[in-house]
Design a protein around this motif. Structure first.
Motif, short mmCIF file in Angstrom:
data_model
loop_
_atom_site.label_atom_id
_atom_site.label_comp_id
_atom_site.label_asym_id
_atom_site.label_seq_id
_atom_site.Cartn_x
_atom_site.Cartn_y
_atom_site.Cartn_z
N ARG A 217 1.21 -1.00 -0.02
CA ARG A 217 -0.09 0.15 0.04
C ARG A 217 0.70 1.11 0.39
O ARG A 217 0.78 2.60 -1.12
CB ARG A 217 -0.73 0.15 0.80
CG ARG A 217 -1.95 1.61 1.20
CD ARG A 217 -2.10 1.93 2.58
NE ARG A 217 -3.37 0.13 2.74
CZ ARG A 217 -4.84 0.56 3.17
NH1 ARG A 217 -4.82 2.37 2.75
NH2 ARG A 217 -5.50 0.05 2.86
N PHE A 220 2.63 1.71 -3.47
CA PHE A 220 1.89 2.41 -4.83
C PHE A 220 1.39 3.98 -4.43
O PHE A 220 1.35 4.44 -5.34
CB PHE A 220 0.57 1.23 -4.20
CG PHE A 220 0.65 0.31 -5.38
CD1 PHE A 220 0.91 0.43 -6.90
CD2 PHE A 220 1.28 -0.81 -4.68
CE1 PHE A 220 0.98 -0.62 -7.58
CE2 PHE A 220 1.10 -1.99 -5.71
CZ PHE A 220 1.28 -1.98 -6.81
N GLU A 221 1.16 4.32 -2.64
CA GLU A 221 1.14 5.84 -2.44
C GLU A 221 2.22 6.79 -3.01
O GLU A 221 2.25 7.75 -3.68
CB GLU A 221 0.98 5.70 -0.93
CG GLU A 221 -0.92 5.75 -0.32
CD GLU A 221 -0.75 6.01 0.86
OE1 GLU A 221 0.43 6.45 1.66
OE2 GLU A 221 -1.67 5.37 1.72
N ARG A 224 2.85 6.63 -6.27
CA ARG A 224 1.31 8.15 -7.32
C ARG A 224 2.26 9.18 -6.79
O ARG A 224 1.95 10.26 -7.34
CB ARG A 224 0.58 8.09 -6.32
CG ARG A 224 -0.74 6.84 -7.65
CD ARG A 224 -1.77 5.90 -6.54
NE ARG A 224 -2.40 5.57 -6.79
CZ ARG A 224 -2.11 3.88 -6.47
NH1 ARG A 224 -1.96 4.11 -4.93
NH2 ARG A 224 -3.55 3.24 -6.65
N LYS A 265 -5.73 -4.20 -7.34
CA LYS A 265 -6.94 -2.74 -7.16
C LYS A 265 -5.64 -1.45 -7.74
O LYS A 265 -6.56 -0.74 -7.50
CB LYS A 265 -7.08 -2.64 -5.61
CG LYS A 265 -8.27 -3.99 -5.37
CD LYS A 265 -8.70 -3.85 -4.05
CE LYS A 265 -9.25 -5.60 -3.72
NZ LYS A 265 -9.77 -5.56 -2.30
N ASN A 266 -3.98 -2.09 -7.54
CA ASN A 266 -3.10 -0.81 -7.81
C ASN A 266 -3.65 -0.53 -9.72
O ASN A 266 -1.99 -0.61 -9.94
CB ASN A 266 -2.08 -0.97 -7.27
CG ASN A 266 -2.31 -0.64 -6.21
OD1 ASN A 266 -2.97 0.52 -5.82
ND2 ASN A 266 -2.30 -1.58 -5.53
#
Ligand SMILES: [Zn+2]
Length: 344
Positions: A217, A220-221, A224, A265-266
């Motif tokens: 998580r 991926f944050e 971005r 989900k990403n």
């Protein structure tokens, strides 16, 4: 004549769910932590207990259940012709990290224990059953050449070729996570199964943790947010997965790839990375292949096992009315209550 009722069970490494459905929809849903103590009959008895409790919550008698469909962690082995679950996540006798699985099981005799209890019993691994569910009710409707891939803490797959579900001699077809991605094992990570350079070891969620030093998580944050290290790790992961998917399509000539699971989900981040590498592969094999996100991710616990045993006559009405979206709340059963209900 009373309406036909079906039961569905989903056995995961941490949680086991059961539901009871009638032609109009899901009547009751229950779940419990997957039991890890006791003898090798513990989980089959837990399945019986959860189905019985789901029936009670639905206000129906257990004897009306005409079929049970089970979606389970895998792989499988066979003993005397019966499917046995040999998942290291549940069987302590097979686990590499024994403290997580306080038992010495080397196999769970699911089919042998349950076969006499239901007129129809079907068992499939969680990815094969997900492929069936997605083809009936989700992202794969109407497609005869599809592969469903879960990209999560592990990697697995299920596939239809020419409309035919691939299962194999022990129902272990499409264990994509354990395909070998390098000829050279030097410096390669070890898979949970003990092998080296397996796709799962290289590209599942824990690989992000290992390479990046933080959770998927967070990676991926920060991807971005433009962080270079996170971008490097995620790009590499996507490239490896793209090559794994290229291998699948080279073998099966699939038209549609459905991605489910927590890492996928990403997909906003992963799609351009995965497809860019994938379509760079040999064009006659890759051209026209479609990628889609799972449409049933949150509902597979109910639909995966159910899809294995659903009568033809139910399918069209369920496709039209999507009753799983109005399913009753899932009821947690306390562990202590469960132990009473099961008994040796
Ligand atoms: Zn492996």
């Amino acid at each position: 004549v009373a309406e036909e009722l079906l039961a569905a069970v989903d056995i995961g490494g941490t949680k086991t769910t059961a539901s009871v459905s009638g032609p109009q929809g899901i009547l009751a849903r229950v779940y419990q932590a997957t039991r890890k103590r006791g003898d090798e009959g513990t989980i089959p008895r837990q399945v019986e207990y959860l189905v019985a409790r789901a029936c009670r919550n639905a206000g129906v008698v257990r004897a009306r259940i005409t079929a049970l469909g089970i979606s389970t962690a895998s792989p499988f082995d066979r003993r005397d012709g019966h499917l046995v679950v040999v998942s290291p996540n549940i069987c302590g006798g097979l686990a590499r990290e024994r403290e997580l699985t306080p038992n010495d099981w080397t196999g769970i005799p699911l089919e042998e224990h349950l076969a006499g209890s239901y007129p129809t019993l079907r068992i499939g691994n969680d990815c094969i059953t997900a492929a069936v569910a997605e083809r009936l009710f989700g992202a794969g409707r109407g497609e005869n050449d599809l592969v469903y891939v879960t990209w999560s803490t592990g990697i697995g797959a299920g596939a239809f070729v020419d409309g035919h579900l691939l299962t194999g001699k022990n129902d272990n077809a499409m264990h994509l996570g354990h395909t070998i991605m390098s000829w050279d094992f030097a410096g390669q990570p070890q898979c949970g199964c003990g092998g080296y350079a397996h796709l799962e070891a290289l590209a599942a969620g824990p690989a992000i943790q290992r390479e990046y030093g933080a959770s998927p998580r967070q990676a991926f944050e920060r991807y971005r947010a433009g962080e270079a290290k996170a971008q490097g790790v995620v790009r590499r992961l996507a490239l490896i997965m793209a090559r794994g998917l290229y291998n699948v399509v080279s073998l099966l000539d699939s038209r549609l790839i459905i991605l489910g699971g927590s890492v996928s989900k990403n997909w906003d981040v992963l799609e351009p990375l995965v497809t860019g590498e994938f379509y760079a592969g040999f064009a006659p094999l890759t051209r026209g292949v479609i990628f889609r996100r799972s449409q049933l991710d949150e509902h597979l616990g109910d639909l995966a096992g159910l899809s294995l045993v659903m009568p033809e006559a139910w399918v069209a009405p369920w496709q039209d009315h999507r009753p799983w979206e109005q399913a009753p709340r899932q009821v947690v059963l306390e562990e202590s209550a469960g132990e009473e209900g099961v008994g040796p």
